[in-house]
Motif scaffolding. Structure first.
Motif, PDB file in Angstrom:
ATOM      1  N   GLN A  10      11.770 -12.231  24.478  1.00  0.00           N
ATOM      2  CA  GLN A  10      12.165 -13.122  23.166  1.00  0.00           C
ATOM      3  C   GLN A  10      13.118 -11.901  22.302  1.00  0.00           C
ATOM      4  O   GLN A  10      12.337 -10.860  22.176  1.00  0.00           O
ATOM      5  N   ILE A  11      13.923 -12.431  21.639  1.00  0.00           N
ATOM      6  CA  ILE A  11      14.513 -11.556  20.567  1.00  0.00           C
ATOM      7  C   ILE A  11      14.030 -12.203  19.119  1.00  0.00           C
ATOM      8  O   ILE A  11      14.544 -13.033  18.882  1.00  0.00           O
ATOM      9  N   VAL A  12      13.646 -11.177  18.480  1.00  0.00           N
ATOM     10  CA  VAL A  12      13.220 -11.568  17.082  1.00  0.00           C
ATOM     11  C   VAL A  12      13.848 -10.966  16.132  1.00  0.00           C
ATOM     12  O   VAL A  12      13.915  -9.460  16.014  1.00  0.00           O
ATOM     13  N   ARG A  13      14.524 -11.659  14.931  1.00  0.00           N
ATOM     14  CA  ARG A  13      15.044 -10.782  14.044  1.00  0.00           C
ATOM     15  C   ARG A  13      13.823 -10.806  13.043  1.00  0.00           C
ATOM     16  O   ARG A  13      13.505 -12.004  12.491  1.00  0.00           O
ATOM     17  N   VAL A  14      13.691  -9.540  12.377  1.00  0.00           N
ATOM     18  CA  VAL A  14      12.846  -9.469  11.437  1.00  0.00           C
ATOM     19  C   VAL A  14      13.380  -8.970  10.020  1.00  0.00           C
ATOM     20  O   VAL A  14      14.142  -8.024  10.236  1.00  0.00           O
ATOM     21  N   ILE A  15      13.363  -9.596   9.178  1.00  0.00           N
ATOM     22  CA  ILE A  15      13.810  -9.263   7.757  1.00  0.00           C
ATOM     23  C   ILE A  15      12.598  -8.615   6.718  1.00  0.00           C
ATOM     24  O   ILE A  15      11.487  -9.227   6.668  1.00  0.00           O
ATOM     25  N   GLU A  41       8.944   1.245  12.642  1.00  0.00           N
ATOM     26  CA  GLU A  41       7.561   0.933  13.371  1.00  0.00           C
ATOM     27  C   GLU A  41       6.941  -0.272  12.711  1.00  0.00           C
ATOM     28  O   GLU A  41       6.393  -0.960  13.459  1.00  0.00           O
ATOM     29  N   HIS A  42       7.008  -0.379  11.522  1.00  0.00           N
ATOM     30  CA  HIS A  42       6.202  -1.664  10.882  1.00  0.00           C
ATOM     31  C   HIS A  42       7.186  -2.818  11.671  1.00  0.00           C
ATOM     32  O   HIS A  42       6.348  -3.841  11.924  1.00  0.00           O
ATOM     33  N   ILE A  43       8.502  -3.025  11.524  1.00  0.00           N
ATOM     34  CA  ILE A  43       9.262  -4.040  11.974  1.00  0.00           C
ATOM     35  C   ILE A  43       9.080  -4.399  13.383  1.00  0.00           C
ATOM     36  O   ILE A  43       8.702  -5.653  13.627  1.00  0.00           O
ATOM     37  N   CYS A  44       8.634  -3.361  14.476  1.00  0.00           N
ATOM     38  CA  CYS A  44       8.389  -3.702  15.551  1.00  0.00           C
ATOM     39  C   CYS A  44       7.007  -4.330  15.787  1.00  0.00           C
ATOM     40  O   CYS A  44       6.827  -5.279  16.508  1.00  0.00           O
ATOM     41  N   TYR A  45       6.111  -3.885  15.085  1.00  0.00           N
ATOM     42  CA  TYR A  45       4.686  -4.578  14.950  1.00  0.00           C
ATOM     43  C   TYR A  45       4.628  -5.777  14.395  1.00  0.00           C
ATOM     44  O   TYR A  45       3.990  -6.734  15.026  1.00  0.00           O
ATOM     45  N   LEU A  46       5.446  -6.151  13.326  1.00  0.00           N
ATOM     46  CA  LEU A  46       5.671  -7.467  12.709  1.00  0.00           C
ATOM     47  C   LEU A  46       6.047  -8.386  13.825  1.00  0.00           C
ATOM     48  O   LEU A  46       5.773  -9.599  13.951  1.00  0.00           O
ATOM     49  N   ALA A  47       7.218  -8.191  14.574  1.00  0.00           N
ATOM     50  CA  ALA A  47       7.625  -8.806  15.546  1.00  0.00           C
ATOM     51  C   ALA A  47       6.606  -9.100  16.596  1.00  0.00           C
ATOM     52  O   ALA A  47       6.596 -10.453  17.125  1.00  0.00           O
ATOM     53  N   ARG A  48       5.918  -8.292  17.430  1.00  0.00           N
ATOM     54  CA  ARG A  48       5.124  -8.481  18.233  1.00  0.00           C
ATOM     55  C   ARG A  48       3.855  -9.492  17.575  1.00  0.00           C
ATOM     56  O   ARG A  48       3.562 -10.312  18.415  1.00  0.00           O
ATOM     57  N   MET A  49       3.373  -9.269  16.525  1.00  0.00           N
ATOM     58  CA  MET A  49       2.471 -10.122  15.942  1.00  0.00           C
ATOM     59  C   MET A  49       3.067 -11.540  15.752  1.00  0.00           C
ATOM     60  O   MET A  49       2.315 -12.697  16.064  1.00  0.00           O
ATOM     61  N   LEU A  66       0.249 -10.924   1.484  1.00  0.00           N
ATOM     62  CA  LEU A  66       1.147 -12.247   1.572  1.00  0.00           C
ATOM     63  C   LEU A  66       2.472 -11.645   2.045  1.00  0.00           C
ATOM     64  O   LEU A  66       3.155 -10.907   1.406  1.00  0.00           O
ATOM     65  N   LEU A  67       2.990 -12.292   3.178  1.00  0.00           N
ATOM     66  CA  LEU A  67       4.197 -11.628   3.859  1.00  0.00           C
ATOM     67  C   LEU A  67       5.246 -11.931   2.964  1.00  0.00           C
ATOM     68  O   LEU A  67       6.404 -10.973   2.889  1.00  0.00           O
ATOM     69  N   HIS A  68       5.351 -12.998   2.552  1.00  0.00           N
ATOM     70  CA  HIS A  68       6.572 -13.328   1.679  1.00  0.00           C
ATOM     71  C   HIS A  68       6.654 -12.428   0.377  1.00  0.00           C
ATOM     72  O   HIS A  68       7.882 -12.184   0.091  1.00  0.00           O
ATOM     73  N   ASP A  69       5.608 -11.881   0.108  1.00  0.00           N
ATOM     74  CA  ASP A  69       5.547 -10.866  -1.173  1.00  0.00           C
ATOM     75  C   ASP A  69       6.316  -9.622  -0.814  1.00  0.00           C
ATOM     76  O   ASP A  69       6.775  -8.871  -1.366  1.00  0.00           O
ATOM     77  N   PHE A  70       6.287  -9.197   0.522  1.00  0.00           N
ATOM     78  CA  PHE A  70       6.956  -8.077   1.070  1.00  0.00           C
ATOM     79  C   PHE A  70       8.398  -8.423   1.518  1.00  0.00           C
ATOM     80  O   PHE A  70       9.249  -7.735   2.337  1.00  0.00           O
ATOM     81  N   GLY A  71       8.806  -9.823   1.512  1.00  0.00           N
ATOM     82  CA  GLY A  71      10.305 -10.005   1.823  1.00  0.00           C
ATOM     83  C   GLY A  71      10.297 -10.095   3.333  1.00  0.00           C
ATOM     84  O   GLY A  71      11.414 -10.078   3.770  1.00  0.00           O
ATOM     85  N   ILE A  72       9.134 -10.260   4.044  1.00  0.00           N
ATOM     86  CA  ILE A  72       8.941 -10.449   5.500  1.00  0.00           C
ATOM     87  C   ILE A  72       9.360 -12.022   5.995  1.00  0.00           C
ATOM     88  O   ILE A  72       8.697 -12.876   5.566  1.00  0.00           O
ATOM     89  N   ASP A  73      10.365 -11.968   7.029  1.00  0.00           N
ATOM     90  CA  ASP A  73      10.678 -13.274   7.521  1.00  0.00           C
ATOM     91  C   ASP A  73      10.953 -13.089   8.959  1.00  0.00           C
ATOM     92  O   ASP A  73      11.424 -11.858   9.323  1.00  0.00           O
ATOM     93  N   PHE A  74      11.074 -14.050   9.702  1.00  0.00           N
ATOM     94  CA  PHE A  74      11.429 -13.953  11.158  1.00  0.00           C
ATOM     95  C   PHE A  74      12.343 -15.042  11.600  1.00  0.00           C
ATOM     96  O   PHE A  74      12.288 -16.287  11.043  1.00  0.00           O
ATOM     97  N   GLU A  75      12.985 -14.757  12.577  1.00  0.00           N
ATOM     98  CA  GLU A  75      13.897 -15.710  13.259  1.00  0.00           C
ATOM     99  C   GLU A  75      14.119 -15.296  14.680  1.00  0.00           C
ATOM    100  O   GLU A  75      14.404 -14.248  15.050  1.00  0.00           O
TER     101      GLU A  75
END
Length: 90
Positions: A10-15, A41-49, A66-75
């Motif tokens: 899978q290729i995951v876009r992490v924002i 490194e955080h982005i790679c970890y978040l993608a794996r999770m 809360l991930l949305h408080d960090f502006g974290i989103d995935f596609e």
């Protein structure tokens, strides 16, 4: 009963909001969770999770809150799978 090995890609876009990854946050995260030296490194970890279905965009994750408080989103950009044949290296 049968057993098969399957390669899943899978290729995951992490924002992320990179401004949230302050030196203070990185130091606290390293002390409490694990030592990641960079936002990448955080982005790679978040993608794996995310691909392991352990987190969703509006969930809470230890060390981040809360991930949305960090502006974290995935596609999910793409995904593929293939059944490995005997002798294929996994």
């Amino acid at each position: 009963m049968i057993t098969r090995d399957v390669e899943v890609t899978q290729i995951v876009r992490v924002i992320v909001d990179e401004t949230k990854f302050t030196p203070e946050f990185l130091a606290e995260f390293a002390k409490a969770i694990t030592n990641y030296d960079s936002v990448d490194e955080h982005i790679c970890y978040l993608a794996r999770m995310h691909v392991r279905a352990e987190i969703e965009p509006y969930s809470r994750l230890e060390g981040y809150g809360l991930l949305h408080d960090f502006g974290i989103d995935f596609e999910i950009i793409s995904e593929a799978d293939r059944l490995l044949q005997e002798g294929d290296a996994a």
